[in-house]
Design a protein around this motif. Structure first.
Motif, PDB file in Angstrom:
ATOM      1  N   MET A   1       0.832  -1.203   0.000  1.00  0.00           N
ATOM      2  CA  MET A   1       0.000   0.000   0.000  1.00  0.00           C
ATOM      3  C   MET A   1       0.872   1.260   0.000  1.00  0.00           C
ATOM      4  SD  MET A   1      -3.142   0.955   2.571  1.00  0.00           S
ATOM      5  CE  MET A   1      -2.190   1.148   4.084  1.00  0.00           C
ATOM      6  N   THR A   2       0.741   2.087  -1.064  1.00  0.00           N
ATOM      7  CA  THR A   2       1.498   3.330  -1.140  1.00  0.00           C
ATOM      8  C   THR A   2       0.618   4.469  -0.625  1.00  0.00           C
ATOM      9  OG1 THR A   2       2.564   2.499  -3.128  1.00  0.00           O
ATOM     10  CG2 THR A   2       2.801   4.858  -2.657  1.00  0.00           C
ATOM     11  N   ILE A   3       1.083   5.127   0.434  1.00  0.00           N
ATOM     12  CA  ILE A   3       0.333   6.261   0.993  1.00  0.00           C
ATOM     13  C   ILE A   3       0.850   7.540   0.340  1.00  0.00           C
ATOM     14  CG2 ILE A   3      -0.220   7.521   3.107  1.00  0.00           C
ATOM     15  CD1 ILE A   3      -1.237   4.760   3.353  1.00  0.00           C
ATOM     16  N   PRO A   4      -0.026   8.330  -0.258  1.00  0.00           N
ATOM     17  CA  PRO A   4       0.466   9.575  -0.868  1.00  0.00           C
ATOM     18  C   PRO A   4       0.920  10.555   0.214  1.00  0.00           C
ATOM     19  CG  PRO A   4      -1.941   9.509  -0.901  1.00  0.00           C
ATOM     20  CD  PRO A   4      -1.476   8.176  -0.394  1.00  0.00           C
ATOM     21  N   THR A   5       1.868  11.402  -0.137  1.00  0.00           N
ATOM     22  CA  THR A   5       2.400  12.396   0.801  1.00  0.00           C
ATOM     23  C   THR A   5       1.936  13.787   0.386  1.00  0.00           C
ATOM     24  OG1 THR A   5       4.362  12.812  -0.527  1.00  0.00           O
ATOM     25  CG2 THR A   5       4.471  10.978   1.059  1.00  0.00           C
ATOM     26  N   PHE A   6       2.197  14.768   1.267  1.00  0.00           N
ATOM     27  CA  PHE A   6       1.756  16.122   0.945  1.00  0.00           C
ATOM     28  C   PHE A   6       2.511  16.678  -0.259  1.00  0.00           C
ATOM     29  CE2 PHE A   6       1.533  20.793   1.812  1.00  0.00           C
ATOM     30  CZ  PHE A   6       0.196  20.918   1.492  1.00  0.00           C
ATOM     31  N   SER A   7       3.729  16.203  -0.468  1.00  0.00           N
ATOM     32  CA  SER A   7       4.430  16.702  -1.673  1.00  0.00           C
ATOM     33  C   SER A   7       3.771  16.151  -2.940  1.00  0.00           C
ATOM     34  CB  SER A   7       5.924  16.397  -1.620  1.00  0.00           C
ATOM     35  OG  SER A   7       6.128  15.021  -1.777  1.00  0.00           O
TER      36      SER A   7
ATOM     37  N   GLY B   1     -16.414   5.741  -0.322  1.00  0.00           N
ATOM     38  CA  GLY B   1     -15.172   4.984  -0.278  1.00  0.00           C
ATOM     39  C   GLY B   1     -14.084   5.710   0.483  1.00  0.00           C
ATOM     40  N   GLY B   2     -14.248   7.018   0.643  1.00  0.00           N
ATOM     41  CA  GLY B   2     -13.319   7.776   1.472  1.00  0.00           C
ATOM     42  C   GLY B   2     -12.250   8.537   0.710  1.00  0.00           C
ATOM     43  N   GLY B   3     -12.388   8.694  -0.589  1.00  0.00           N
ATOM     44  CA  GLY B   3     -11.371   9.407  -1.371  1.00  0.00           C
ATOM     45  C   GLY B   3     -11.279  10.877  -1.005  1.00  0.00           C
TER      46      GLY B   3
ATOM     47  N   LEU C   1     -15.047   1.543   2.478  1.00  0.00           N
ATOM     48  CA  LEU C   1     -13.650   1.943   2.673  1.00  0.00           C
ATOM     49  C   LEU C   1     -12.721   0.828   2.203  1.00  0.00           C
ATOM     50  CD1 LEU C   1     -14.029   3.293   6.328  1.00  0.00           C
ATOM     51  CD2 LEU C   1     -13.801   4.672   4.251  1.00  0.00           C
ATOM     52  N   THR C   2     -11.462   1.201   1.917  1.00  0.00           N
ATOM     53  CA  THR C   2     -10.424   0.198   1.651  1.00  0.00           C
ATOM     54  C   THR C   2      -9.240   0.527   2.565  1.00  0.00           C
ATOM     55  OG1 THR C   2      -9.454   1.590  -0.039  1.00  0.00           O
ATOM     56  CG2 THR C   2     -11.098  -0.012  -0.775  1.00  0.00           C
ATOM     57  N   ASP C   3      -8.233  -0.288   2.553  1.00  0.00           N
ATOM     58  CA  ASP C   3      -7.109  -0.082   3.470  1.00  0.00           C
ATOM     59  C   ASP C   3      -6.535   1.328   3.398  1.00  0.00           C
ATOM     60  OD1 ASP C   3      -7.329  -2.622   4.387  1.00  0.00           O
ATOM     61  OD2 ASP C   3      -5.679  -3.449   3.188  1.00  0.00           O
ATOM     62  N   ILE C   4      -6.372   1.824   2.169  1.00  0.00           N
ATOM     63  CA  ILE C   4      -5.682   3.114   2.027  1.00  0.00           C
ATOM     64  C   ILE C   4      -6.534   4.268   2.569  1.00  0.00           C
ATOM     65  CG2 ILE C   4      -6.399   3.417  -0.382  1.00  0.00           C
ATOM     66  CD1 ILE C   4      -3.674   4.748  -0.899  1.00  0.00           C
ATOM     67  N   THR C   5      -7.835   4.219   2.337  1.00  0.00           N
ATOM     68  CA  THR C   5      -8.674   5.312   2.860  1.00  0.00           C
ATOM     69  C   THR C   5      -8.918   5.127   4.357  1.00  0.00           C
ATOM     70  OG1 THR C   5     -10.665   4.152   2.060  1.00  0.00           O
ATOM     71  CG2 THR C   5      -9.765   5.874   0.655  1.00  0.00           C
ATOM     72  N   TRP C   6      -9.072   3.894   4.788  1.00  0.00           N
ATOM     73  CA  TRP C   6      -9.240   3.622   6.227  1.00  0.00           C
ATOM     74  C   TRP C   6      -8.055   4.159   7.026  1.00  0.00           C
ATOM     75  CZ3 TRP C   6     -11.991   3.105  10.218  1.00  0.00           C
ATOM     76  CH2 TRP C   6     -11.576   2.411  11.363  1.00  0.00           C
ATOM     77  N   ASN C   7      -6.878   4.052   6.461  1.00  0.00           N
ATOM     78  CA  ASN C   7      -5.677   4.562   7.116  1.00  0.00           C
ATOM     79  C   ASN C   7      -5.799   6.059   7.441  1.00  0.00           C
ATOM     80  OD1 ASN C   7      -2.645   4.332   7.716  1.00  0.00           O
ATOM     81  ND2 ASN C   7      -2.723   5.978   6.196  1.00  0.00           N
ATOM     82  N   PHE C   8      -6.323   6.832   6.489  1.00  0.00           N
ATOM     83  CA  PHE C   8      -6.521   8.270   6.749  1.00  0.00           C
ATOM     84  C   PHE C   8      -7.656   8.502   7.738  1.00  0.00           C
ATOM     85  CE2 PHE C   8      -4.238   8.621   2.681  1.00  0.00           C
ATOM     86  CZ  PHE C   8      -3.308   9.589   3.016  1.00  0.00           C
ATOM     87  N   VAL C   9      -8.761   7.783   7.530  1.00  0.00           N
ATOM     88  CA  VAL C   9      -9.941   8.004   8.366  1.00  0.00           C
ATOM     89  C   VAL C   9      -9.622   7.723   9.831  1.00  0.00           C
ATOM     90  CG1 VAL C   9     -12.259   7.135   8.894  1.00  0.00           C
ATOM     91  CG2 VAL C   9     -11.600   7.588   6.513  1.00  0.00           C
ATOM     92  N   LYS C  10      -9.015   6.595  10.101  1.00  0.00           N
ATOM     93  CA  LYS C  10      -8.800   6.215  11.505  1.00  0.00           C
ATOM     94  C   LYS C  10      -7.801   7.144  12.195  1.00  0.00           C
ATOM     95  CE  LYS C  10      -5.165   2.746  10.909  1.00  0.00           C
ATOM     96  NZ  LYS C  10      -4.853   1.339  10.761  1.00  0.00           N
TER      97      LYS C  10
END
Lengths: 315, 315
Positions: free
Chosen positions: A1-7, A180-182, A237-246
């Protein structure tokens, strides 16, 4: 899972600017009085193709290298992501295929074809969709752009909150609908970096409250085919969006379909703008939770305006 | 007959600024492609009380001296002028009476009362209205503010075109709907002083084309009770508005009710904004007269957004 960064968000914003609107922020003194807060509505209903999803789609499409791009992009969506990806591919001049059930509304099919994309129909079941989509990708070599479980898409959606805090000073809370949490993930990504004191709320239909239950349970709960008037918010939700939500969301609030329709009508009547049901969920939850927002400066993300004006939910 | 001057417009703009919105200008690349011109929509549907008439009403109300103001204002109107005058009087905290037929739509009555004004009902005939209105004025001493045949009102409406040319560079044409001619007169007043090269067109429903026929005949022709979906445009010109129209308008174009409804639907669908039928007449005439506007930068004044969303003309 690649988490996007602020850059990634900063790169995305530069990349997409020529192809998206910097949408205006509108206010209504009448609605402010009704809810006892100062609301700033970020009007993504005015966005290209009528929804914030143009941001993520354009970022994904214009981030492809030439070899990838020449093979085109593909997705499965009977909603705004399908037409927004078609818009983005059209602007770059590359092929786009959207897999959608043959039962999808004609207006959605027309929108996709209007931007020059190809539709491949499937049966209205997950197994059919997955089989048809796999065949499309294997035959064409097209790049799959998921509606929300994609770091390029989340980085694109994140530009919306970035504009909001550039446009309005002193925002204390941001609220956006969650499916989905986008959009919520994008808001978390931007605000946790740019303005970590801003609280982030998500708003969800009671009849598709899987994100709310996931939030309380501490792990993803996915519903099977929920039914709600807010048709953009039925997906899990999916793993990547859940990561931000939680990690970044203060709370997830819910509203009934009738409350969503009331908020939608109020917005049309008083603000004179066309928003789709999914866009009205945030305002509906603000009215139900006035104590949370009282006296605060609240950014409200109106996610889209694609509604069939011949078939309105109150008629 | 007192003709307002451009310095009245400058005074009006300073006077009304705290009480009106500087409404945004929106564009649609889709609609531009359809008509082959560059359209800039001045969104008075977002104006206070939902219509440009807030400008003239606020200018009239806030221009009164204290003695006049204490006696209040009055008008006869079952349309936007009634609610806009009520809004203006409410902001100044002075009495307002609106005479309207008992047959007027409940939504219009609710709007007037919502701003704190008093309604006096009359029969739906000119004689009843005039008799009832005369009695209201003689009993209260209220100042009559006519919907359009009033230099204070015209100077107020004139601030709309002033903002438009401040907001958009290089406008070559301005088009606005014409009923009694208040908005068109205001546009003539501003543009003939500020940008005399800009051409001014008026747009009118075919089924209430008295201004068009007046323009061709060279004198005012008034219709008796015309019927059109564009219900804000049924009223006739008067000497003061005719004076502006005959001297400054390039042409008056017309469209059928079906064409008006089509333009209204297109605007809702593509621009995601709620406009009333009268607001759609300009775009309908642009589609019918593409050669007039081809390749030009056109300011299109969207006059209001007060429509009953439960009873849309296409349903």
């Amino acid at each position: 899972m690649t988490i996007p960064t602020f850059s990634d968000v900063l790169v995305a914003h530069d990349r997409i600017k020529p192809f998206i609107h910097r949408t205006p922020v509108l206010t209504s003194s009448f609605i402010n009085e009704l809810c006892g807060a100062e609301l700033f509505f970020k009007c993504e209903n005015f966005q290209k193709a009528g929804a914030f999803k143009a941001r993520g789609a354009v970022n994904a499409v214009f981030g492809l290298n030439e070899d990838q791009a020449s093979l085109g992009v593909a997705t499965h969506s009977s909603g705004n992501h399908g037409s927004c990806l078609s818009y983005a591919a059209g602007r770059r001049g590359i092929p786009c295929t959207v897999v959608m059930p043959h039962t999808a509304p004609q207006a959605k099919k027309d929108a996709v074809r209007g931007y020059g994309a190809r539709i491949v129909e499937c049966e209205p079941s997950t197994s059919s969709r997955e089989a048809v989509f796999a065949e499309v990708v294997s035959k064409s070599g097209a790049e799959f752009v998921h509606p929300y479980a994609d770091p390029r898409v989340i980085a694109g959606q994140a530009t919306c909150s970035k504009e909001l805090v550039e446009q309005v000073e002193g925002i204390e809370v941001v609220i956006a609908p969650i499916g989905g949490g986008g959009m919520v993930s994008g808001s978390c990504l931007t605000l946790s970096n740019l303005a970590p004191d801003i609280q982030i709320y998500a708003a969800e239909p009671e009849q598709a409250d899987d994100a709310c239950r996931s939030f309380k349970a501490g792990h993803i709960i996915a519903d099977d085919a929920p039914q709600t008037i807010a048709d953009g918010l039925k997906v899990p939700l999916t793993d990547i969006t859940w990561n931000f939500v939680k990690n970044h969301v203060a709370d997830i609030l819910t509203a009934s379909d009738n409350e969503i329709i009331d908020a939608m009508k109020l917005t049309w009547r008083r603000m004179k703008i066309v928003i789709e049901p999914s866009s009205a969920v945030s305002l509906a939850t603000i009215f139900k939770n006035k104590q949370v927002f009282a006296g605060r400066r609240v950014g409200v993300i109106l996610t889209g305006g694609n509604v069939d004006i011949e078939k309105l939910p109150w008629l």
